[in-house]
Design an enzyme around this catalytic site. Structure first.
Site, short mmCIF file in Angstrom:
data_model
loop_
_atom_site.label_atom_id
_atom_site.label_comp_id
_atom_site.label_asym_id
_atom_site.label_seq_id
_atom_site.Cartn_x
_atom_site.Cartn_y
_atom_site.Cartn_z
N GLN A 142 -17.51 5.42 10.05
CA GLN A 142 -18.04 6.87 10.12
C GLN A 142 -18.98 7.23 8.97
OE1 GLN A 142 -15.08 10.19 9.76
NE2 GLN A 142 -15.58 10.46 11.86
N SER A 146 -6.93 11.76 10.70
CA SER A 146 -6.64 10.40 9.95
C SER A 146 -5.16 10.77 9.37
CB SER A 146 -7.61 10.08 8.83
OG SER A 146 -7.14 8.97 8.21
N ARG A 167 -13.78 9.15 14.60
CA ARG A 167 -12.43 9.90 14.19
C ARG A 167 -12.91 11.30 14.14
NH1 ARG A 167 -10.51 11.82 9.65
NH2 ARG A 167 -11.67 10.68 8.02
N HIS A 172 -18.00 7.08 4.84
CA HIS A 172 -16.57 7.52 4.42
C HIS A 172 -15.37 7.09 5.19
CE1 HIS A 172 -13.87 10.97 3.98
NE2 HIS A 172 -13.62 11.30 5.23
N ARG A 214 -18.19 14.32 13.98
CA ARG A 214 -18.82 13.92 12.67
C ARG A 214 -20.06 12.92 12.92
NH1 ARG A 214 -13.92 12.92 8.41
NH2 ARG A 214 -13.20 15.01 8.24
N PHE A 252 -11.79 23.03 12.62
CA PHE A 252 -12.03 22.00 12.21
C PHE A 252 -13.05 21.15 13.02
CE2 PHE A 252 -11.18 20.76 7.91
CZ PHE A 252 -11.47 19.25 7.78
N ASP A 292 -8.52 -5.09 1.08
CA ASP A 292 -7.71 -5.92 0.88
C ASP A 292 -6.96 -6.24 2.30
OD1 ASP A 292 -6.76 -4.85 -2.62
OD2 ASP A 292 -8.71 -5.07 -1.50
N THR A 323 -15.73 18.81 1.97
CA THR A 323 -14.94 18.61 2.99
C THR A 323 -15.25 19.28 4.07
OG1 THR A 323 -12.72 19.07 3.82
CG2 THR A 323 -13.53 20.52 2.17
N GLU A 324 -15.10 18.86 5.31
CA GLU A 324 -15.28 19.52 6.56
C GLU A 324 -14.90 20.97 6.89
OE1 GLU A 324 -15.64 17.09 9.94
OE2 GLU A 324 -14.22 18.22 11.00
N GLU A 378 -5.53 3.59 7.76
CA GLU A 378 -6.81 3.33 7.93
C GLU A 378 -7.07 1.66 7.80
OE1 GLU A 378 -9.47 4.93 5.11
OE2 GLU A 378 -11.17 4.12 6.07
N ALA A 397 0.28 6.29 4.68
CA ALA A 397 1.09 5.42 5.72
C ALA A 397 2.02 4.74 5.21
CB ALA A 397 -0.07 4.81 6.48
N GLY A 445 -0.12 4.66 -0.15
CA GLY A 445 -0.77 5.99 0.57
C GLY A 445 0.15 6.65 1.47
N HIS A 461 -19.69 10.37 7.11
CA HIS A 461 -19.30 11.94 7.00
C HIS A 461 -20.68 12.78 6.80
CE1 HIS A 461 -17.42 15.58 5.40
NE2 HIS A 461 -16.27 15.05 6.00
N GLY A 510 0.74 -1.02 -0.04
CA GLY A 510 0.21 0.09 -0.18
C GLY A 510 0.90 1.23 -0.06
N LEU A 540 -17.42 13.57 -1.27
CA LEU A 540 -17.02 14.20 -0.09
C LEU A 540 -17.11 15.74 -0.40
CD1 LEU A 540 -16.14 14.25 2.70
CD2 LEU A 540 -13.84 14.04 1.95
#
Lengths: 561, 396, 303
Positions: free
Chosen positions: A229, A380, A375, A340, A275, A113, A210, A243-244, A364, A14, A12, A231, A10, A241
Site C-alpha cells: 500500500q 489495520s 487495506r 506505507h 487508498r 475515513f 523480521d 494521517t487520512e 501486519e 497485535a 505492538g 499511502h 513482537g 505520514l
C-alpha cells in the site's frame, strides 16, 4: 532457560493483545520485543479504528466496504469475523481505559475515513495507535505477574523440532549480547511489516520484515506479498505520514492548477475513496505534469475549522511545523504517495495459525487475508486487535494439549556461530547501509504505484545481486553491549527475503487489482486471477503457489468510488 | 548542504575506559534532523555509535538525548537550529550527550527502566474501573477526554526526567513523567480512585509537593504535555477539592501565600514560614512544627535583622498596599473564590487566537457550570470534580 | 524613558537594597520610574497553583493600572518571578477574548479594564532591548575590569521559552551574559546558570531547596567567580540569606559567594558607591567586590 505455553515475538498492538488474551486464558506467557514495547510502530498509527458499533450501522456494511476495498481479494469469512467482533473489541478497549473521542452525548464518537459507507472510525485525536498501545502496555504492567516481558531482545531464529513443529526461538539480549533459547508450546509472530525495504517509507527503522522472513525460512508460505500500500499523503522528502484523518475532517487535494482532481477519479467518495484509488489518482496527476515541481500534490487542511484541527489533528500540526515548516491551519502542505503498509505476509487462518504447527502470526506480519489487495484506513488497528486476541486465545488453548518442548543446547551455539560470522566478516565489501539504500530505492522505483514487467524484472535482478552482496557486508561494532550494527546486518537479510517475495508476487500477478497496478495489464481479470499468490521456500529456492479466495456473501463486482 | 560537526559523548562499558567525546563531520541540508546526522555517521563512518531510534517522526519516543545541554528528541531537532545554540563560535558544532538523571548503558543509550519506568510504575499506571462497569461504553463528557488527551500524548521519551532539577538533588522525586501519567487517571472520570491516587502522591514526601517549580519539564517536552502544569493541577484538585494536607507543607504553603496576599496585598515574608508549617493563623508561630522551624531559622532571622535587611517592624507587621486597593483586591478574592467550579483555561485545548481574530464568538461557550447549549448531561458517578477546561465548547 | 514600574513585594520587604539600588540607578539609565504602588503581589506562581482565575484577575488588575500610567512606554519589573508569574497570566488573558472579557468583568467593579497586548519587561530585557548594549556601554564610568561575575537568571525568566518570548532573534537567556560583558566584567559560566535556586520549596522540602542553592554557589565558586548577579530577589534570598545553611546542606564550609542584585552591579559600573547600593545589607559580605571597587580602580570618571 525461559519456557512458556505461549511465546509472542513482537510487542505492538497485535503482540500485546495476544499476550493479554493468552494470559486471560490461563497460559504462561512471554513476550519478546526488540524495542521497548511502546516504541513499536503501532504507536505511529494515527487516524482511528473501525467498528460497526453505531446502532444504525451493521457489521455487514463494514464487511462489504472491506471486501470492496480489498478489490475482492480478501477472504470473506475472515472479514466477516473481524467486522462482527469489532464492536465488542472497541468496548473492551474503552473499558481498559482508551481515551476515545466522545460525541456531545458522551458516547463514543466517530469520524469519516476512506472507503467507508458511513462514519465508523473511533479515534483519539490523531494518536489513536499511541493511545491504544499505551493502554495495552498499562495492562501488561498491571498483569506483570502473568506475562513475562523481555524488552530489547532480538529474535534471530525460529526453532523447529524434527516433526516440523515450531517450538520457540533463539533471541539475543541486546543489552548484553547474551543468547537465550525460548522454549514454547505455541509461538505467535507479531513483528510487523517490512516497510524499510522501500525508501522512502512511512515505516519506522525497525520495520524490517523480521517475522515474515523468519517464518519464510522455516517453510511457512507468504501470501499476497505483491500487495504494497502506498499511502496517498506522505511528506515528499522523508516519507512521513500525514494521517487520512485530515481528509476525514474535510481536507481536499489539489493539483498545481488548483483543481480538485479527485472529482475525476472518484466522483462519489472523492478524497475518501480507498487508498489505492487516491494514490493512483495523485500519481497520475504527477506523472502527467499537473503536480508541483517537487513532484507533489497539495493537501489543503485550512478549510477545517482551526479549533477542530488543533483538537483532532494535533499531531500533524506538529509534523507540519517540525518537518515541513508549514502551519497546516494556514496553508496547504505538499504530499505525494509513499510506501506505507504491506497487505501480504505470513499466510494464516482466521485463528492466526500458519500451516506450520505451533506457529501463529497476527497483525501486519500476517495475511489472513482481511485486506486483500488494498487495506482500508483504520482497519489495520482492528486487524491487529481481533487477530491478536484470537491468536492468543487459540495458542493458549492449543498449549493445553501439547507437551513443553525442549530444544537442544546446540541451537545456541549455532546461533552464536551465526553472530560471530557476521562480527568476523572481513572489511572491504559494501557497507550494510549502502546495500539497504540501494534496495529501498530500487523497490520504490520499480515496485511502487505503477509497475510493469520490465521494471519488475530489473528489480528482481537487483534484489538477487544484493542478496549476493549482503553476506559480505562488514560491520564496525564488534562489541556485545547494545551492538546495533550486527542487528542491522541480520535485518538486511530479512528485508532482502521479503523484497524477493514481493517482486516475485508482482511479476506473477499479470493483472491490476487493489494496490497492484500493472501498466502492461491494466484491467482486473477475475477469471484468471481471482486467487492469492503464495511464495514458499523449499530446499532449492522460492516457489510460487496459489491459494483460493473465500467468497461468502459478496460476489466480485466492478469497483468504483 | 552544509557542514556540521557532531560532538558525541561515547562510552563503551566493555572497554574499562572512561567516557570520552568524539567528533564527526557530516554534510547535510540545514533543516535535516540531528538524528539523521547521527544515522549518517552510523551508516558511513562508525557503526558502533549507539542511539535508540525508530520512527524518525517524534512519535515513538526512542531518541531522547541532550543536545547542547538541553533535553529533547534527536529526530525533532534541526541541525541549523542546534548549531546556532552549539558549542563553538562559528555555529557548526553540535554537542550530543545521553539524557541525564539515568545511568548510561552505552554512548547515547540510557537505562530508562532504572529510573523512568520505575517511577511510572509507582503511580499505578492503569485504569481502576469505576463500578459497575457498563455494558457498553462509559458515558464521559467530551471535554474530559480532550483534556486527558494532553497527558495521553506523552510518548514516554524521558526528556522531562532527564533534566528535572528536583530529581537532580532528590533522586527519589516521583518526577514529571510519572506525575503526568498520574493526571491521566485522576482526570479520567472512569477511574475509581481519584482520591486515593491524590492522597498517595500528595502525602509522599517525594511526591507532587517535591517539585521545585522550575519549568524545565515544560520546556523539555516535545509533545506539549507540560508535566509541571499537570503537577499543579494535581495539587489543585488535591488541596482545593479533597482538602488533602501533605507532609511537605505544600498545601499549607499555597494557602498561606494566597491568604497573605488577600490580607496584605503583598507578601509578608516573615509570616510565610510559620504559617506554612503551622497553618493559616497568627498563632501558627506557636504550633510545634512552626516553632521548631522558627527556632531552626533563628540564625537566619538574626542575621537579617543585624544587617538591617529587615526591621523588627517589618517582621511583625509586614507591609500592605493602600487600604482602598486592598479592599479591591479582597473583592476580587470574594468574587472568584465563591464559585463552585474553577474556571481554568487550558491553552493546549483551546488554542491561541491569532491576530486575524479567527476565534468566532460562536465557538466559545460560557464558563458557568451547566451552561452548555448542547444539552450534554453531566458525567455519571458521585465524583463532583471534573477538569474544568474553559473550552467546554464542543465542535463535535 | 518613562515606565510603569512594578517593584514587587520582596524588594520592599526582605531585600530593600534591591528597591534602593534600583531607585539610585534609574536616573543614570534615563529611566523615569512610576511606581505601581496600588498593585498587589503577582502571586509568585503559587496563587496560580491554587486558582488560575484568581491569579489572572489580580494580575490583570496590575496590568490595567500600568496601562493607566500616562506616557509610559511599557511596564517594568525587577524580579524574574514576577516576570514569569505575570507572563503566565498574560498569556492566558491575551490568548482568549472570551476569558479576558470575563476577567475584565470582575475588574469592572473598580472601573478597571485590561487591554490585550501589554508589554511587560524585566529590567534585564529592558537594558538590552530598550536601552541597548551600546548605550549602556557608553554610560559605564567604572568598567568592571577583572571582576568575574557568574550570572544566575532564575527559572521564571528563562522557561518556558515560548511563553517568555525567547527565540533566535531575542536570546533573552543570554542577556545577563551580555550585560556583564557590556559593563566590562568577565562572565563565568558554570553549571547552575539557568537552574533553580530552590526558593519555591524552601518551606516544602528545605533540604532539597538548600541543596540546590548550595550546589550552584559551589559550582560558581569552583569556577572562580568573584560574585553572582541575579535579577530576582527570591533567588537572592535563597542564595544569599540562606547561604549559611546552604553551605551545610552541601558540605562546603569554604563557600563564600557574594550575590549581587542586577541594579547593584549596574550601579557599580555606572559610578555609584557600594554604600549607595545597600550592599552592606547582604548576609554574605561582598568583600571581594567592595574591596576591588574601592581599591583597584579608584574613583569613577567624572561625568
Amino acid at each position: 532457560m525461559p519456557a512458556h505455553d505461549v511465546l509472542i515475538i513482537g510487542a505492538g498492538l497485535a503482540g500485546q493483545r495476544a499476550a493479554l488474551a493468552a494470559a486471560d486464558a490461563g497460559a504462561s506467557v512471554a513476550i519478546i520485543s526488540k524495542v521497548h514495547p511502546v516504541r513499536s510502530h503501532s504507536v505511529a498509527a494515527a487516524g482511528g479504528i473501525n467498528a460497526a458499533l453505531n446502532p444504525e450501522d451493521t457489521w455487514e456494511s463494514h464487511a462489504f466496504d472491506t471486501v470492496k476495498g480489498s478489490d475482492y481479494l480478501g477472504d470473506q469469512d475472515a472479514i466477516e469475523i473481524m467486522c462482527r467482533e469489532a464492536p465488542e473489541e472497541i468496548l473492551w478497549l474503552e473499558h481498559a481505559g482508551v481515551t476515545f473521542h466522545r460525541s456531545p452525548t458522551g458516547h463514543l464518537g466517530t469520524r469519516a475515513f476512506g472507503g467507508a459507507s458511513q462514519a465508523r472510525t473511533y479515534y483519539v485525536a490523531d494518536i489513536t495507535g499511541q493511545a491504544i498501545l499505551h493502554v495495552l502496555y498499562e495492562q501488561l504492567m498491571k498483569h506483570h505477574e502473568r506475562v513475562d516481558r523481555y524488552e530489547e531482545w532480538f529474535t534471530t531464529t525460529l526453532l523447529q523440532d524434527d516433526a516440523g513443529n515450531c517450538v520457540g526461538c533463539v533471541a539475543r539480549d541486546i543489552r548484553t549480547g547474551a543468547l537465550e533459547v525460548f522454549d514454547a508450546k505455541s509461538t505467535i509472530l507479531a513483528s510487523g511489516g517490512a516497510g524499510q525495504a522501500f525508501k522512502p517509507t512511512t515505516n519506522a527503522l525497525i520495520c524490517t520484515g523480521d517475522g515474515i522472513a523468519q517464518a519464510y525460512r522455516i517453510g511457512a508460505p507468504l501470501m499476497d506479498m505483491e500487495m504494497i500500500q502506498y499511502h496517498p499523503t506522505t511528506l515528499a522528502e522523508n516519507g512521513f505520514l500525514i494521517t487520512e484523518g485530515a481528509r476525514g475532517e474535510g481536507a481536499h487535494l489539489y493539483n498545481a492548477l488548483g483543481e480538485r482532481f479527485m472529482e475525476k477519479y472518484a466522483p462519489n467518495k472523492l478524497e475518501l475513496a480507498s487508498r489505492d484509488v487516491v494514490s493512483r489518482a495523485e500519481q497520475t496527476e504527477i506523472n502527467e505534469g499537473r503536480g508541483f515541481p517537487d513532484g507533489t500534490i497539495a493537501l489543503d487542511i485550512t478549510r477545517v475549522p482551526r479549533k477542530r484541527t488543533l483538537e483532532a489533528l494535533r499531531e500533524i500540526v506538529n509534523i507540519g511545523k517540525d518537518f515541513a515548516g508549514v502551519d497546516i491551519t494556514r496553508e496547504p502542505i505538499h504530499i505525494k504517495p509513499g510506501m506505507h503498509y504491506i497487505m501480504g505476509g505470513v499466510k494464516t487462518d482466521f485463528d492466526g495459525q500458519t500451516p506450520i504447527p505451533g506457529l501463529y502470526a497476527a497483525g501486519e506480519v500476517a495475511c489472513v487475508s482481511v485486506h486483500g489487495g488494498n487495506r482500508l484506513g483504520a482497519n489495520s488497528l482492528l486487524d491487529t486487535l481481533i487477530f491478536g486476541r484470537r491468536s492468543g486465545a487459540h495458542a493458549a488453548e492449543r498449549a493445553r494439549g501439547v507437551a513443553m518442548p525442549k530444544s537442544a543446547s546446540s541451537v545456541l551455539s549455532d546461533a552464536q556461530a551465526g553472530i560471530d560470522a557476521i562480527l568476523n566478516r572481513p572489511t572491504g565489501g559494501r557497507r550494510v547501509s549502502e546495500i539497504k539504500n540501494e534496495l529501498g530505492e530500487t523497490m520504490n522505483r520499480y515496485v511502487a504505484v505503477y509497475r510493469d514487467a520490465e521494471g519488475l524484472a530489473t528489480a528482481r535482478e537487483i534484489v538477487q545481486r544484493l542478496k549476493q552482496e549482503a553476506p559480505n557486508a562488514a560491520i564496525d561494532d564488534k562489541g556485545s553491549v547494545f551492538n546495533q550494527d550486527v542487528l542491522a546486518a541480520i535485518e538486511l537479510g530479512y528485508m532482502l527475503d521479503c523484497a524477493e517475495a514481493i517482486v516475485m508476487g508482482a511479476q506473477e500477478r499479470r493483472e491490476s487489482r487493489g494496490a497492484q497496478f500493472r501498466t502492461d495489464f491494466p484491467e482486473r481479470n477475475d477469471e484468471d486471477w481471482l486467487h492469492h499468490i503464495t511464495v514458499s521456500l523449499n530446499g532449492d529456492g522460492p516457489e510460487l503457489g496459489t491459494a483460493p479466495v473465500t467468497i461468502t456473501k459478496w460476489q466480485p463486482q466492478a469497483r468504483t468510488y | 548542504m552544509a557542514e556540521y560537526t557532531l560532538k558525541l559523548r561515547r562510552y563503551d562499558p566493555q572497554s574499562g575506559e572512561a567516557p570520552y567525546y568524539e567528533e564527526y563531520r557530516v554534510d547535510l541540508e540545514p533543516h535535516r534532523s540531528v538524528l539523521e546526522a547521527i544515522l549518517q555517521i552510523k551508516a558511513e563512518q562508525d557503526g558502533s555509535v549507539g542511539i535508540r531510534c525508530s520512527c524518525r517522526a517524534a512519535i515513538c519516543g526512542s531518541c531522547g538525548v541532550r543536545i547542547n545541554g538541553k533535553p529533547g528528541l534527536a529526530c525533532h531537532t534541526h541541525l541549523d537550529h542546534a548549531a546556532k545554540t552549539g558549542v563553538n563560535a562559528d555555529g557548526t558544532t553540535i554537542l550530543v550527550e545521553p539524557m541525564g538523571n539515568m545511568p548510561v548503558i552505552k554512548d547515547l543509550i540510557v537505562d530508562m527502566d532504572a529510573v523512568h519506568w520505575k517511577k511510572i510504575q509507582r503511580v499505578t499506571p492503569w485504569l481502576i474501573n469505576k463500578e459497575p462497569v457498563p455494558e457498553r461504553e462509559y458515558l464521559v463528557p467530551h471535554e474530559n477526554m480532550v483534556d486527558v488527551t494532553q497527558t495521553m500524548a506523552c510518548i514516554q521519551c524521558g526528556a522531562c526526567v532527564s533534566d528535572c532539577l528536583a530529581m537532580e538533588v532528590d533522586p527519589l522525586f516521583v518526577g514529571p513523567a510519572a506525575s503526568a501519567k498520574a493526571y491521566r487517571f485522576v482526570g479520567d472520570p472512569r477511574d475509581a480512585q481519584q482520591y486515593e491516587r491524590l492522597k498517595d502522591l500528595a502525602e509522599d514526601q517525594h511526591g507532587i509537593y517535591d517539585c521545585t517549580h522550575c519549568f524545565m519539564c515544560i520546556d523539555a517536552c516535545p509533545k506539549g504535555v507540560a508535566p509541571m502544569s499537570q503537577i499543579m493541577r494535581l495539587r489543585r484538585i488535591s488541596g482545593n477539592d479533597h482538602h488533602i494536607v501533605d507532609r511537605n507543607n505544600g498545601e499549607r504553603h499555597e494557602r498561606t501565600i494566597t491568604g497573605l496576599i488577600r490580607d496584605y496585598g503583598l507578601l509578608h515574608e516573615a509570616e510565610m514560614l510559620p504559617r506554612s508549617y503551622g497553618g493559616y493563623s497568627w498563632f501558627a508561630k506557636f504550633h510545634p512544627a512552626a516553632g521548631a522551624e522558627l527556632l531552626d531559622s533563628l540564625p537566619v532571622i538574626a542575621r537579617a535583622l543585624m544587617r538591617r535587611k529587615v526591621t523588627p517592624g517589618k517582621v511583625i507587621f509586614g507591609h500592605r498596599i493602600p487600604k482602598p486597593d486592598l479592599k479591591a483586591v479582597q473583592a476580587i478574592y470574594d468574587k472568584v473564590e465563591s464559585k463552585d467550579r474553577r474556571y481554568e483555561l487550558n491553552l493546549y485545548i483551546s488554542g491561541y487566537e491569532d491576530d486575524e481574530g479567527d476565534a468566532a464568538p460562536a465557538e466559545t461557550v460560557p464558563a458557568a457550570v451547566g451552561a452548555n447549549g448542547d444539552g450534554m448531561p453531566s458525567a455519571p458517578g458521585p465524583n463532583p470534580h471534573q477538569p474544568t477546561s474553559a473550552s467546554e465548547s464542543e465542535s463535535a | 524613558m518613562k515606565v510603569a514600574y512594578w517593584p514587587g513585594c520582596v524588594s520592599r520587604g526582605f531585600t530593600p537594597e534591591l528597591h534602593g539600588s534600583m531607585a539610585a540607578v534609574a536616573p543614570l539609565l534615563d529611566l523615569e520610574l512610576v511606581e505601581l504602588d496600588r498593585a498587589c503581589c503577582t502571586g509568585a506562581g503559587v496563587i496560580a497553583e491554587h486558582s488560575q482565575e484568581l491569579a489572572d484577575t489580580l494580575n490583570a488588575r496590575t496590568f490595567a493600572l500600568a496601562q493607566q500610567v500616562e506616557g509610559a512606554a511599557l511596564m517594568m519589573n525587577i524580579c524574574s518571578t514576577c516576570q514569569g508569574a505575570q507572563s503566565e497570566c498574560q498569556e492566558r488573558l491575551d490568548a482568549n477574548t472570551e476569558y479576558r472579557e470575563h476577567v475584565n468583568g470582575t475588574l469592572a467593579a473598580e472601573g478597571l479594564s485590561y487591554e490585550k497586548g501589554l508589554t511587560n519587561k524585566n529590567l534585564l530585557w529592558l537594558l538590552v532591548e530598550e536601552i541597548g548594549l551600546e548605550n549602556l556601554k557608553k554610560k559605564v564610568k567604572r568598567p568592571l575590569t577583572n571582576l568575574k561575575v557568574g550570572p544566575f537568571y532564575g527559572c521564571y525568566i528563562v522557561r518556558p521559552t515560548d511563553r517568555l518570548g525567547i527565540d533566535d532573534e531575542r536570546p533573552r537567556d543570554h542577556y545577563l551574559h551580555w550585560v556583564i560583558e557590556a559593563l566590562g566584567g568577565t562572565v563565568i559560566d558554570y553549571a547552575g546558570v539557568h537552574k533553580c535556586c530552590g526558593f519555591p520549596i524552601i518551606t516544602m522540602n528545605k533540604q532539597n531547596s538548600l541543596k540546590q542553592a548550595g550546589m550552584h554557589l559551589a559550582d560558581a565558586q569552583d569556577a572562580e567567580a568573584d560574585c553572582l548577579v541575579v535579577p530576582c530577589p527570591l533567588c537572592h534570598l535563597n542564595l544569599d540569606m540562606q547561604q549559611p545553611l546552604a553551605k551545610k546542606a552541601v558540605g562546603r564550609d569554604d563557600l563564600s559567594m557574594p550575590v549581587l542584585h542586577l541594579p547593584q552591579l549596574l550601579g557599580l559600573a555606572l559610578g555609584l558607591e557600594p554604600n549607595q547600593l545597600g550592599m552592606s545589607k547582604h548576609v554574605v559580605k561582598p568583600t571581594s567586590v567592595i574591596d576591588w571597587s574601592s581599591a583597584v580602580v579608584g574613583a569613577p570618571t567624572p561625568a
